[in-house]
Design a protein around this motif. Sequence first.
Motif, PDB file in Angstrom:
ATOM      1  N   THR A 151       0.801  -1.220   0.000  1.00 27.11           N
ATOM      2  CA  THR A 151       0.000   0.000   0.000  1.00 27.11           C
ATOM      3  C   THR A 151       0.839   1.279   0.000  1.00 27.11           C
ATOM      4  O   THR A 151       0.296   2.374  -0.132  1.00 27.11           O
ATOM      5  N   ALA A 152       2.158   1.157   0.132  1.00 24.41           N
ATOM      6  CA  ALA A 152       3.043   2.333   0.018  1.00 24.41           C
ATOM      7  C   ALA A 152       3.617   2.474  -1.380  1.00 24.41           C
ATOM      8  O   ALA A 152       4.395   3.391  -1.646  1.00 24.41           O
ATOM      9  N   TYR A 153       3.253   1.551  -2.285  1.00 24.02           N
ATOM     10  CA  TYR A 153       3.666   1.618  -3.689  1.00 24.02           C
ATOM     11  C   TYR A 153       5.186   1.593  -3.861  1.00 24.02           C
ATOM     12  O   TYR A 153       5.788   2.474  -4.483  1.00 24.02           O
ATOM     13  N   THR A 154       5.833   0.590  -3.319  1.00 23.39           N
ATOM     14  CA  THR A 154       7.298   0.534  -3.405  1.00 23.39           C
ATOM     15  C   THR A 154       7.793   0.457  -4.843  1.00 23.39           C
ATOM     16  O   THR A 154       8.914   0.859  -5.138  1.00 23.39           O
ATOM     17  N   PHE A 155       6.973  -0.038  -5.739  1.00 24.92           N
ATOM     18  CA  PHE A 155       7.396  -0.214  -7.134  1.00 24.92           C
ATOM     19  C   PHE A 155       7.627   1.102  -7.861  1.00 24.92           C
ATOM     20  O   PHE A 155       8.201   1.114  -8.951  1.00 24.92           O
TER      21      PHE A 155
ATOM     22  N   ARG B  68      12.134  -7.205   1.518  1.00 25.50           N
ATOM     23  CA  ARG B  68      12.286  -7.320   0.068  1.00 25.50           C
ATOM     24  C   ARG B  68      12.560  -5.903  -0.425  1.00 25.50           C
ATOM     25  O   ARG B  68      11.817  -4.970  -0.102  1.00 25.50           O
ATOM     26  N   VAL B  69      13.609  -5.729  -1.202  1.00 21.39           N
ATOM     27  CA  VAL B  69      14.060  -4.379  -1.547  1.00 21.39           C
ATOM     28  C   VAL B  69      13.881  -4.122  -3.034  1.00 21.39           C
ATOM     29  O   VAL B  69      14.388  -4.867  -3.882  1.00 21.39           O
ATOM     30  N   MET B  70      13.153  -3.049  -3.333  1.00 22.98           N
ATOM     31  CA  MET B  70      12.930  -2.609  -4.708  1.00 22.98           C
ATOM     32  C   MET B  70      13.787  -1.370  -4.977  1.00 22.98           C
ATOM     33  O   MET B  70      13.946  -0.509  -4.104  1.00 22.98           O
ATOM     34  N   LEU B  71      14.315  -1.285  -6.195  1.00 23.71           N
ATOM     35  CA  LEU B  71      15.311  -0.250  -6.515  1.00 23.71           C
ATOM     36  C   LEU B  71      14.970   0.500  -7.796  1.00 23.71           C
ATOM     37  O   LEU B  71      14.643  -0.108  -8.816  1.00 23.71           O
ATOM     38  N   ALA B  72      15.044   1.822  -7.717  1.00 24.12           N
ATOM     39  CA  ALA B  72      15.054   2.725  -8.873  1.00 24.12           C
ATOM     40  C   ALA B  72      13.754   2.763  -9.658  1.00 24.12           C
ATOM     41  O   ALA B  72      13.759   2.868 -10.878  1.00 24.12           O
ATOM     42  N   GLY B  73      12.631   2.718  -8.958  1.00 25.60           N
ATOM     43  CA  GLY B  73      11.361   2.976  -9.621  1.00 25.60           C
ATOM     44  C   GLY B  73      11.097   4.470  -9.677  1.00 25.60           C
ATOM     45  O   GLY B  73      11.743   5.267  -9.001  1.00 25.60           O
TER      46      GLY B  73
END
Length: 700
Positions: free
Chosen positions: A180-184, A206-211
């Motif tokens: 719900t925080a829109y990490t993508f 889980r780590v998302m990068l550079a969106g």
Amino acid sequence: MQSFRTELENPIVERDIIELERKIQLFREGKIDEEKFRSLRLARGIYGQRQQGVQMVRIKLPYGKVSTEQLERICQVSDEYSRGNLHITTRQDIQIHYVSLDRTPELWAELEKDDITLREACGNTVRNVTASSMAGIDPAEPFDVSPYAQAAFEYFLRNPVCQEMGRKVKIAFSSSESDTAYTFMHDLGFIPKIKLIDGKEVRGFRVMLAGGLGSQPYLAELAYEFLPVNQVIPFAEAVLRVFDRYGERTKRHKARMKYLLQDLGLEGFMKLVEEERISIKNKVYEIDGTVANEIVPPAVINLPDFEILDWVKYEKWLTTNVYKQKQVGYFAVGLKIANGDIKTPVARKLIDIIKELATDEIRLTISQGMILKYVPAQHLPYLFYKLDLLGLAEIGFESTADITSCPGTDTCNLGISNSTDITKELEKVIYEEYPEFIYTNDVSIKISGCINSCGQHAMAAIGFHGSSLKKDKLVLPALQVLIGGGVLGDGLGSVADKVIKVPSKRGPDVLRYLLNDYQENREQGEYFLSYYQRKGKIYFYDLLNPLADLSKVTEDDFIDWGQTAPYVQAIGVGECAGVAIDLVATLLLDSDEKVAKAQEAFEKADYSDSIYYSYTSFINTAKALLTSEGVKTNTQSCIVKDFDVNFINQGKLKLSVGFEELVYQINKNEPEADFAAYYLDQARGFTALIKEYRESVLVQ
């Protein structure tokens, strides 16, 4: 303006505010370059407004958390320095508008009395760290991410690594896989996970990068399936160092982290991140994950006599605005705030309600609303009654009827067409014609006044952004329609497609066409995003094409929503990305300031910060000389290489080693006292050498 200097307890904050006051005075006297001053005020949350002579002030509230005492302070500031309106943003900030520049230091000092900051709310910095508004009470969360969001906010505030980057950086923490925080859509996004290691439950992310969104949205890539919580800060710092050094700085439209990742590839980017590990301040950074769990729920009170006049509305409100917390017996209540705007008299009455019936911790939401927490079940009817009297019991919180929108042409320099009044019209269509959509959030609607996606239109099921169209020689306000965005969960998302552009006054009909078609043709249980993907972009273009026909425009089509006069396209210069500073004298002055800060940090034994200030001094000094001889620079890494090519290799200047070898000792040494002292001495000597060379050239 003397009072704040003696009342503030934090000397760092006091110095910040005094510096802002001094720089405003120098700017007024014509002694400081306008571009340099703009960069400074943006990093203090002060943003130029569409209306001349006034500023928008952005108040930075980490993950949207605000106490009633802080909210009262913000109300006081808005009444004293602005017009008594609070605007909640999609990054969980509060903005106030129409503020005099000269009064901003005094305003900031007032806010800091309740530990509220403006620092780095705008500009080329780490912006407000956001998080799911239900964090800490979400039944689906593995653990509360609030302490980790708070730690990230505190660690990077005033951190020398991220004061003057090529562009802004956005960080988000989601409470669960529902994302719900829109990490993508973030430069750094964190989704909590629990992993069993040696028989023990270990927290991680889980780590998302550079969106990123903007004019060219890019979905974040997976950096780690599982990163232990004590590695969050070290990893983020290493990422910021890489972005600072290699990120674009001249072409603003290419200066976000997503473009650097595309250029380097994920493997190349992560390799540079690992190379930075030796130089970062903390190899491990422990965070107390229990801090946010110390909330004291309100006592159940004896309720006074009251009468709910509309029980049907109350039952609907329970369905759409009230959520069970993971804490048994308590509920969270969502407040739908129209356009994110709440007047101070209403906010003050809300404060009184919260003190009586909920816990003293409000969360602002990325949908521009509010969450009240720890409401006992017994308080719900009376809470509804009190909220309804204030107009804050509107049903449909975070549903299709709860439309996100930026201020658009009301106050923003970049606004092309109105976004606030069209939002009201679209919500009216849903409430009056499609009430079933009040109970679902499947079809999200988001609106921005321009292409830059402050209203997050690129990730909406149905999105709109301000634009314009030409009919013969006349210009009319328009809406670009986007369809098919949304959250897929666990760091995955879908970016909306640009489908068609229509006159703004036809926006309500766009919504009617889309909702009618969806209701008539969807399969059993089919969500809107699946429906869009099944039908395809061309199908929806054909569906909406009649609304784009300009042969049938009327006089009303030339008048934007909320206006009475014909539309005139007027776009100012945006400041969201900060500015480039290329004046030689300004750069050399910056170098001196960085050396002074490096010395100060060294004396405090903060060797990592000292080293980074010295590094920035090297970069600014080299850039000054390159600029003076017409060599264009666009990244810090190019500055380092080009300085060797243009000055060292040609024998114009002599160093004991090449400039690249000298500067890049920063990521080959631990941040310890001996190296910090050596590096500072070299930076100071390099600045003196360049000034001497520059003066000799000018004499010739």
